[in-house]
Design an enzyme around this catalytic site. Structure first.
Site, short mmCIF file in Angstrom:
data_model
loop_
_atom_site.label_atom_id
_atom_site.label_comp_id
_atom_site.label_asym_id
_atom_site.label_seq_id
_atom_site.Cartn_x
_atom_site.Cartn_y
_atom_site.Cartn_z
N HIS A 33 0.83 -1.21 0.00
CA HIS A 33 0.00 0.00 0.00
C HIS A 33 0.86 1.26 0.00
O HIS A 33 0.68 2.15 -0.83
CB HIS A 33 -0.91 -0.01 1.23
CG HIS A 33 -1.82 1.17 1.33
ND1 HIS A 33 -3.10 1.19 0.84
CD2 HIS A 33 -1.60 2.42 1.86
CE1 HIS A 33 -3.65 2.37 1.07
NE2 HIS A 33 -2.76 3.14 1.68
N GLU A 34 1.81 1.33 0.92
CA GLU A 34 2.66 2.52 1.02
C GLU A 34 3.60 2.65 -0.18
O GLU A 34 3.92 3.75 -0.61
CB GLU A 34 3.46 2.50 2.32
CG GLU A 34 2.61 2.44 3.59
CD GLU A 34 1.60 3.57 3.68
OE1 GLU A 34 1.83 4.64 3.07
OE2 GLU A 34 0.57 3.38 4.36
N HIS A 37 1.87 4.60 -2.86
CA HIS A 37 2.00 6.05 -2.64
C HIS A 37 3.40 6.53 -3.04
O HIS A 37 3.55 7.54 -3.71
CB HIS A 37 1.75 6.39 -1.17
CG HIS A 37 0.35 6.18 -0.70
ND1 HIS A 37 -0.75 6.61 -1.41
CD2 HIS A 37 -0.14 5.60 0.44
CE1 HIS A 37 -1.85 6.30 -0.74
NE2 HIS A 37 -1.51 5.68 0.38
#
Length: 379
Positions: A33-34, A37
């Site tokens: 997920h990170e 980003h």
């Protein structure tokens, strides 16, 4: 003493049997997920100050050549990417930090970027969660294929919704609520989340087609990991003789296509569950938090690594969906602010963002408290 030591540190003990699988599952999902980003932010030209797995005190870390601090922190229940500009919780620039930025830092700061870059960077986190799920499913389908059963009724349970509706052994499902049926799993997938809904079924009976309407009812069952679950059923049973199980093998391309379709089914079922839960039509005990995830990770690990990886896939898509809900401080809340900004041509006022953020933050805390209560005391 040796028995105590073995029970704690043995493969079936708390540390290796539950905690390690739990940390593996959560770390993979959070990291992906990170990383979404981070990678998209970097592609958009945004500077990154820190990439963290976990919160709180740093346990270990290093600085890369771009000056980004990569670190592992003590509380492993999440993570974050900190972009240049030191955004606060509402993703609004911190005036004290902005004033101290150099001209070069201002050029790569998050808040100075066009709204489409900020939105794309925020959306990338959940998107990467979906991509991870698709990748896992594609590998599993490519390696193992999938066993399916013909969508034919072998037995109708007495006094079940199917019996009341008039189902008969030998009926072949053609459509359920308008959706085309290709195997018995399709029927289970559609019915399992529709307790209390009157569903039309189109079946082939001999040389004619018959439309029947049945209302699924909840049934307590065990899932593949041995957890107690409640799913909706109509009371029809398949069998080896009638279902004629067969293995479908997939090429790399077809495995990806099937993985996308399966991921979409998971998204649909999750969205359906959440919408029904909000109006009180789902059992609250079906929602769990970290304690239940840890328990499931331990059970999955005991069954084999492929089960643990499948749990990663399911948790990943769930995290992706939750993060897209339009509630600050979730990613979906930020995307909602950016959508308003794109329409109005200017950012939402910091005062309004702060007010909405407080409400959203309380909702998120309330939800976290709810699932923790379910884990420990409620169910």
């Amino acid at each position: 003493m040796s028995d105590v030591f073995s029970s704690v540190f043995g493969l079936e003990g708390i540390l290796l049997g539950t905690l390690v699988p739990f940390l593996f599952v959560l770390t993979v999902v959070v990291f992906v997920h990170e990383m979404g980003h981070y990678l998209v932010g970097r592609w958009c030209g945004i500077g990154v100050q820190a990439f963290s797995i976990g919160f709180g005190p740093e346990l270990i870390g290093f600085n890369d050549r771009r000056g980004t601090r990569w670190k592992l922190c003590a509380v492993p229940l999440g993570g974050y990417v900190k972009f240049v500009g030191d955004m606060n919780a509402t993703s609004a620039p911190d005036p004290s930090q902005v004033a101290s930025l150099s001209e070069e830092e201002r050029r790569v700061a998050f808040h100075t970027q066009p709204v489409w870059k900020r939105a794309l960077t925020v959306f990338a986190g959940p998107a990467f969660n979906f991509i991870l799920t698709i990748a896992v499913f594609a590998v599993m389908f490519g390696l193992y294929g999938r066993y399916v059963l013909e969508p034919v009724v072998a037995e109708v349970r007495p006094n079940s919704p199917a019996a009341v509706a008039g189902f008969q052994p030998g009926d072949r499902f053609l459509r359920v609520d308008g959706a085309k049926i290709t195997n018995f799993g399709d029927v289970q997938r559609i019915v399992s989340g529709r307790a209390g809904d009157a569903i039309p079924f189109l079946v082939a009976r001999g040389d004619r087609e018959v439309t029947l309407t049945a209302t699924p009812e909840l049934s307590a069952q065990k899932d593949a990991l041995g957890n107690d679950v409640k799913i909706a059923v109509i009371g029809v049973v398949n069998s080896q003789e009638v279902g004629q199980p067969r293995l479908i093998e997939y090429s790399p391309a077809s495995a990806v296509t099937e993985a996308v379709r399966e991921t979409w089914h998971v998204v649909e079922r999750t969205g359906q569950f959440l919408s029904r839960f909000v109006v009180g039509r789902e059992d609250r005990c079906q929602l769990g938090g970290p304690v239940r995830i840890a328990d499931m990770a331990g059970k999955a690990a005991a069954l084999g690594f492929e089960w643990l990886v499948q749990l990663v896939a399911l948790l990943s898509v769930g995290i992706g969906i939750l993060n897209l809900l339009p509630i600050p401080p979730l990613d979906g809340g930020h995307l909602a602010f950016y959508a308003v900004e794109a329409v109005k041509g200017r950012p939402v006022s910091e005062r309004a963002m702060e007010a909405v953020y407080r409400v959203g933050f309380m909702l998120v805390l309330g939800f976290m408290g709810f699932v923790f209560w379910n884990d420990l005391f409620g169910c």
